[in-house]
Design an enzyme around this catalytic site. Sequence first.
Site, PDB file in Angstrom:
ATOM      1  N   LYS A  98       0.882  -1.169   0.000  1.00 24.04           N
ATOM      2  CA  LYS A  98       0.000   0.000   0.000  1.00 24.04           C
ATOM      3  C   LYS A  98       0.914   1.210   0.000  1.00 24.04           C
ATOM      4  O   LYS A  98       1.650   1.433   0.961  1.00 24.04           O
ATOM      5  CB  LYS A  98      -0.893   0.006   1.235  1.00 24.04           C
ATOM      6  CG  LYS A  98      -1.620   1.327   1.471  1.00 24.04           C
ATOM      7  CD  LYS A  98      -2.564   1.231   2.657  1.00 24.04           C
ATOM      8  CE  LYS A  98      -2.984   2.619   3.120  1.00 24.04           C
ATOM      9  NZ  LYS A  98      -3.969   2.556   4.219  1.00 24.04           N
ATOM     10  N   ASN A 208      -9.752   0.168   9.693  1.00 26.54           N
ATOM     11  CA  ASN A 208      -8.848  -0.074  10.816  1.00 26.54           C
ATOM     12  C   ASN A 208      -9.428   0.479  12.107  1.00 26.54           C
ATOM     13  O   ASN A 208      -9.932  -0.269  12.934  1.00 26.54           O
ATOM     14  CB  ASN A 208      -7.462   0.508  10.533  1.00 26.54           C
ATOM     15  CG  ASN A 208      -6.433   0.109  11.577  1.00 26.54           C
ATOM     16  OD1 ASN A 208      -6.762  -0.487  12.606  1.00 26.54           O
ATOM     17  ND2 ASN A 208      -5.173   0.412  11.341  1.00 26.54           N
ATOM     18  N   THR A 209      -9.387   1.801  12.251  1.00 24.78           N
ATOM     19  CA  THR A 209      -9.797   2.450  13.501  1.00 24.78           C
ATOM     20  C   THR A 209     -11.187   2.055  13.978  1.00 24.78           C
ATOM     21  O   THR A 209     -11.399   1.782  15.162  1.00 24.78           O
ATOM     22  CB  THR A 209      -9.741   3.983  13.330  1.00 24.78           C
ATOM     23  OG1 THR A 209      -8.413   4.336  12.949  1.00 24.78           O
ATOM     24  CG2 THR A 209     -10.116   4.695  14.611  1.00 24.78           C
TER      25      THR A 209
END
Lengths: 261, 81
Positions: A98, A208-209
């Site tokens: 990424k 993610n978070t």
Amino acid sequence: MSVNTWEIGGKKLRSRLIVGTGKYADQSILPKVMQAAQTDAVTVAVRRIGTKDLAENIMDYIPKDAVLMPNTSGARTAEEAVRIARLARAAGCGDWVKVEVVRDARYLMPDNQETVKATKILADEGFKVFPYMNPDIYTARALAEAGAAAVMPLGAPIGSNRGLQTREMIKILLAELPDIPVIVDAGIGRPSDAAEAMEMGAAGVMVNTAIASAGDPVKMAEAFAHAVLAGRMAYLAGLGSQHSFAKASSPLTGFLGGIAK
Amino acid sequence: MRLLFFLVNMKEGVTITIFVNGERAEAKVGQNLENWLAQNGLAAKHIVVELNAEILSRKDWSRRILQQGDNLEIVTFVGGG
């Protein structure tokens, strides 16, 4: 779950949800999170080894057959991103990367130009490149031409949980570049955001978070798995169009005597 | 004078200064990278080593002798999004 299986970056994945591994207070729950998310693919970052990495390394918690997407977080230029990508690949866990090139500390906005430069170099070296970008059709086209495996437009700033603030721009991207997979990455804050991205036609989402900072990350991962599936199914089923005015669900004729008309 | 200095440093047990992740560290004269990593508990794990800006694959670690002033970056994977 056949609507969810997906060929991307030379791999066959069973889910269109890619999960980030950052911000976990307790990394040992990662295998359960991945299982609940029904995901095969996770992102990781590359950093100098610290003393705690000697005792416990994130790789201890990622299944051996998981598809790894190392990110180039920390890179401020294309050159730094390329360096980090090469280091990541040297670990021998695959050739996905990424590309994340950020020069502002407040919003962590990706530098589209440096991202294109890094993508070109890395794609030429055989990496499967997943560039994190600010949705813009010219950048997306350049990334596709540079050989990216997908483009990853942000929905909102990293970790903000603010959802698809860039939805209009993402829709334009999806309309103008039908041939390159679009993975919405960053800012997705709730399962409904993920469902919305998939309904719009995104090929996948990265979260993610929203999972790591949930009250119960494992349950939240499961919720996201359902949301991504629902969104994808809705997209394939063909969403109905929107209207400004009401359109009655039943005929406006044949009412009982004395009613309506 | 330089020959004398060289001979002195050839003695076993003399240490050289290297830099590891931005910090000063010590290695023995003639010590190879693999040996140094093992000594410092870094042999296993998913680590990647960059020596003087060059990525060194694991198979070359035992052949590479550390030199005075060598700059090592030792990285690994950590959580990230």
